[in-house]
Motif scaffolding. Structure first.
Motif, PDB file in Angstrom:
ATOM      1  N   HIS B 188       0.849  -1.155   0.026  1.00  0.00           N
ATOM      2  CA  HIS B 188      -0.028  -0.048  -0.095  1.00  0.00           C
ATOM      3  C   HIS B 188       0.876   1.369  -0.024  1.00  0.00           C
ATOM      4  CE1 HIS B 188      -0.577  -1.264   4.459  1.00  0.00           C
ATOM      5  NE2 HIS B 188       0.367  -0.536   4.488  1.00  0.00           N
ATOM      6  N   LEU B 189       2.243   0.956  -0.381  1.00  0.00           N
ATOM      7  CA  LEU B 189       3.042   2.113  -0.346  1.00  0.00           C
ATOM      8  C   LEU B 189       3.090   2.557  -1.906  1.00  0.00           C
ATOM      9  CD1 LEU B 189       6.135   0.772   1.794  1.00  0.00           C
ATOM     10  CD2 LEU B 189       4.389   2.394   2.730  1.00  0.00           C
ATOM     11  N   VAL B 190       2.081   2.923  -2.427  1.00  0.00           N
ATOM     12  CA  VAL B 190       1.830   3.175  -3.899  1.00  0.00           C
ATOM     13  C   VAL B 190       3.119   3.931  -4.435  1.00  0.00           C
ATOM     14  CG1 VAL B 190       0.223   3.340  -5.597  1.00  0.00           C
ATOM     15  CG2 VAL B 190      -0.548   2.492  -3.351  1.00  0.00           C
ATOM     16  N   SER B 191       2.851   5.107  -3.816  1.00  0.00           N
ATOM     17  CA  SER B 191       3.679   6.347  -4.400  1.00  0.00           C
ATOM     18  C   SER B 191       5.082   6.008  -4.519  1.00  0.00           C
ATOM     19  CB  SER B 191       3.543   7.556  -3.627  1.00  0.00           C
ATOM     20  OG  SER B 191       4.039   7.421  -2.198  1.00  0.00           O
ATOM     21  N   GLU B 192       5.599   5.246  -3.532  1.00  0.00           N
ATOM     22  CA  GLU B 192       6.938   4.950  -3.357  1.00  0.00           C
ATOM     23  C   GLU B 192       7.316   3.728  -4.276  1.00  0.00           C
ATOM     24  OE1 GLU B 192       8.246   4.816   0.699  1.00  0.00           O
ATOM     25  OE2 GLU B 192       9.222   2.981   0.189  1.00  0.00           O
ATOM     26  N   MET B 193       6.477   3.090  -4.887  1.00  0.00           N
ATOM     27  CA  MET B 193       6.574   1.853  -5.710  1.00  0.00           C
ATOM     28  C   MET B 193       6.289   1.826  -7.033  1.00  0.00           C
ATOM     29  SD  MET B 193       6.296  -1.168  -2.717  1.00  0.00           S
ATOM     30  CE  MET B 193       6.748  -2.671  -3.813  1.00  0.00           C
ATOM     31  N   SER B 277      -1.687  10.486  -9.995  1.00  0.00           N
ATOM     32  CA  SER B 277      -0.838   9.461  -9.706  1.00  0.00           C
ATOM     33  C   SER B 277      -1.433   8.312  -9.496  1.00  0.00           C
ATOM     34  CB  SER B 277       0.202   9.902  -8.366  1.00  0.00           C
ATOM     35  OG  SER B 277      -0.572   9.855  -7.567  1.00  0.00           O
ATOM     36  N   LEU B 278      -0.668   7.133  -9.461  1.00  0.00           N
ATOM     37  CA  LEU B 278      -1.219   5.868  -9.439  1.00  0.00           C
ATOM     38  C   LEU B 278      -1.757   6.062  -7.761  1.00  0.00           C
ATOM     39  CD1 LEU B 278      -1.475   3.232 -10.768  1.00  0.00           C
ATOM     40  CD2 LEU B 278       0.411   2.541  -9.517  1.00  0.00           C
ATOM     41  N   GLN B 279      -1.094   6.526  -6.852  1.00  0.00           N
ATOM     42  CA  GLN B 279      -1.815   6.438  -5.519  1.00  0.00           C
ATOM     43  C   GLN B 279      -3.038   7.465  -5.525  1.00  0.00           C
ATOM     44  OE1 GLN B 279       0.357   6.444  -2.260  1.00  0.00           O
ATOM     45  NE2 GLN B 279      -0.159   8.527  -1.468  1.00  0.00           N
ATOM     46  N   ASP B 280      -3.231   8.452  -6.407  1.00  0.00           N
ATOM     47  CA  ASP B 280      -4.716   9.220  -6.242  1.00  0.00           C
ATOM     48  C   ASP B 280      -5.503   8.080  -6.779  1.00  0.00           C
ATOM     49  OD1 ASP B 280      -3.279  11.736  -5.690  1.00  0.00           O
ATOM     50  OD2 ASP B 280      -2.717  12.220  -7.761  1.00  0.00           O
ATOM     51  N   LEU B 281      -5.276   7.499  -8.094  1.00  0.00           N
ATOM     52  CA  LEU B 281      -6.314   6.757  -8.666  1.00  0.00           C
ATOM     53  C   LEU B 281      -6.730   5.759  -7.471  1.00  0.00           C
ATOM     54  CD1 LEU B 281      -7.640   6.259 -11.373  1.00  0.00           C
ATOM     55  CD2 LEU B 281      -5.869   4.311 -11.640  1.00  0.00           C
ATOM     56  N   PHE B 282      -5.716   5.063  -6.788  1.00  0.00           N
ATOM     57  CA  PHE B 282      -5.913   3.905  -5.751  1.00  0.00           C
ATOM     58  C   PHE B 282      -6.672   4.440  -4.632  1.00  0.00           C
ATOM     59  CE2 PHE B 282      -4.344   2.181  -1.706  1.00  0.00           C
ATOM     60  CZ  PHE B 282      -4.853   1.187  -1.838  1.00  0.00           C
ATOM     61  N   ILE B 283      -6.495   5.816  -4.144  1.00  0.00           N
ATOM     62  CA  ILE B 283      -7.167   6.134  -3.115  1.00  0.00           C
ATOM     63  C   ILE B 283      -8.580   6.644  -3.482  1.00  0.00           C
ATOM     64  CG2 ILE B 283      -7.401   8.597  -1.585  1.00  0.00           C
ATOM     65  CD1 ILE B 283      -4.463   8.505  -1.460  1.00  0.00           C
ATOM     66  N   HIS B 284      -8.783   7.228  -4.581  1.00  0.00           N
ATOM     67  CA  HIS B 284     -10.060   7.237  -5.050  1.00  0.00           C
ATOM     68  C   HIS B 284     -11.041   6.127  -5.435  1.00  0.00           C
ATOM     69  CE1 HIS B 284      -8.576  11.517  -5.270  1.00  0.00           C
ATOM     70  NE2 HIS B 284      -9.639  11.965  -4.587  1.00  0.00           N
TER      71      HIS B 284
END
Lengths: 223, 294
Positions: B188-193, B277-284
């Protein structure tokens, strides 16, 4: 890759370390109390008689430890449950055979060198009895922790009761002292021994089968 | 040997709760996949069934067309690393490496030793005496050096500090180049990976809600900034995320791939479209509320 063999080797290396400690301590106690400065009755004529009970309890304990710690780690390393179980059985066979043989050799050496006591007769049956007896104890212990891992607390309770019943029955059946052998066995010592070993082997086969059924689809926990 | 992974209608049920629901996935071999999901999404369960740690309640899993469950050859070709409890492990990392080599056909001891040195891990200390972070490093070293054709890491690196994680990410890319194989990295460390992943799988409440190449996945979301009424006008008929106000202007996340026409429309309304970012997509996509299955 021979996974069965590798599992057996890994487990056996642990078993041999523990068995080394057991035999060392037993020999030390025996030497002090039988031949040393404090000669007291140790519950048997020879080292064979003396080591019989501790070997039985030891195999039950290492069975409990092995059932809980020496199955899942090998499946996690990519070995199938079937091979892991086979490796466990090979290791159990190896340690119980080595224990029975080593105890017998020490006892024979004691008799030959010091002329003290004597070896239970017929000696081959006595060694076989010890082997089957400690193997049953090992598998009973193994079954308890494997039952817990597979079925949880209730499973462990059922398996403890089953293991207890099996060990009590095998204790009565596999007795190297002919005077206390079950009365339903024939009178001749050799016949009694053979029948007891045969019955013990059937019991052992049942335990091995239960172990396999318990672990055949055991889920491997990851946390 | 072919290591393409296929899952068909895979379900896993624990007593009454459904951990995985109708999972259909095809993962061609030799790619780096990111398995992304919130806590309890079912990531570990999905990886467990893939590694034959448990059987699915229903459905089929095949690797190269064969069922991996209790398959002697396939199981030894799947390495599954996760955060382990080493509190009773008296062996050192070196002893564990020696033991692992017996069971992993491609285990590379030289590479493992290189990693031990690179991470600065005490090779002779019993595992139980190492810090949590050091234990995580030991887990990933064994996982990487196993060089299994299917290498799975289930957040086994989350106990590591940031510099150690950075080394781990570098090593994944370097070793993938030298020995291409399937990596599945659950996190779940999306932005880092996100820079590691060729393809991403979003898992939410036991279901796959997205499976796409990372580049395409990122295009599925966009931030829209401008005057509130114009933003609302542009957003009509589109999945909108949380709205943030900055005086008269607002910024909203849109779960939508803007077409040329959308872009033109935004320009007409004086709106700024910026990539997510991928993290934004994941969160939403995994926020509480109705699932945004794609």
């Amino acid at each position: 890759m021979n996974n069965k063999g590798n599992v057996a080797k890994e487990i056996s290396s642990m078993h041999f370390q523990w068995a080394g400690w057991l035999l060392g301590i037993l020999l030390m106690i025996y030497a002090i109390f039988k031949w040393g400065i404090l000669p007291i009755y140790l519950g048997g004529e020879t080292f064979f008689h003396f080591a019989y009970e501790p070997a039985r309890i030891f195999s039950l304990v290492i069975g409990i430890i092995s059932g809980g710690t020496m199955f899942s780690p090998f499946v996690r390393l990519g070995t199938t449950r079937k091979s892991t179980y086979a490796g466990n059985i090979i290791a159990a066979f190896t340690i119980t055979a080595c224990l029975a043989i080593t105890i017998s050799i020490i006892s024979a050496a004691e008799s030959f060198l010091l002329g003290s006591g004597g070896f239970p007769e017929p000696w081959a049956l006595a060694i076989l009895t010890l082997f089957v007896h400690i193997f049953i104890n090992y598998m009973a212990g193994w079954m308890i922790t494997a039952g817990y891992l597979r079925f949880g607390g209730i499973g462990m309770t059922v398996f403890i009761l089953t293991a207890l019943a099996i060990t009590i029955f095998s204790d009565g059946l596999l007795n190297i002292d002919a005077d206390t052998s079950p009365s339903f066995l024939p009178d001749t010592l050799a016949y009694r021994g053979i029948i007891a070993i045969f019955a013990g082997s059937v019991l052992l086969a049942v335990l091995i089968w239960i172990g396999r059924r318990t672990t055949a689809h055991m889920p491997i926990k990851i946390k | 040997m072919n290591f393409d992974i296929s899952m068909e209608e895979v379900n896993v049920t624990y007593r009454k709760s459904e951990a995985l629901k109708d999972i259909d996935l095809i993962l061609p071999a030799a790619k780096i996949y990111g398995l992304i999901g919130r806590n309890g999404a079912g990531k570990s369960t999905l990886l467990s069934v893939l590694a034959s740690f448990r059987r699915p309640t229903s459905g089929n899993i095949t690797i190269g067309g064969a069922d991996p469950y209790e398959n002697e050859i396939l199981m030894s070709h799947i390495s599954f690393s996760y955060e382990k409890d080493y509190s009773e492990e008296t062996r050192s990392i070196r002893a564990m490496m020696k033991s692992t080599k017996k069971f992993r056909p491609y285990f590379d001891t030289t590479y493992a030793e290189e990693l031990v040195e690179r991470f600065g891990l005490p090779a002779k200390k019993p595992m139980k005496k190492l810090s949590k972070g050091m234990q995580s490093i030991a887990t990933v070293i064994i996982g990487l050096a196993s060089r299994a054709p299917i290498t799975i890491f289930d957040e086994s690196y989350s106990g590591m500090d940031a510099p150690a994680r950075e080394i781990f990410y570098e090593e994944i890319l370097k070793d993938f180049e030298r020995h291409p194989r399937t990596f599945i990295l659950s996190t779940h460390l999306v932005s880092e990976m996100d820079h590691l992943f060729e393809e991403v799988i979003f898992l939410h409440e036991g279901k796959v809600i997205l499976r796409d190449s990372t580049d395409h996945a990122i295009e599925r979301g966009v931030f829209v900034t401008g005057r509130k009424e114009n933003v609302h006008q542009w957003m009509e008929g589109k999945h909108a995320g949380e709205e943030k106000r900055y005086g008269p202007t607002v910024t909203t996340f849109a779960l939508h791939t803007p077409s040329q026409e959308d872009k033109k429309h935004a320009a007409q309304l004086g709106l700024e479209l910026s990539s997510a970012s991928l993290q934004d997509l994941f969160i939403h996509m995994t926020k509480e509320g109705p699932s945004h299955e794609q």
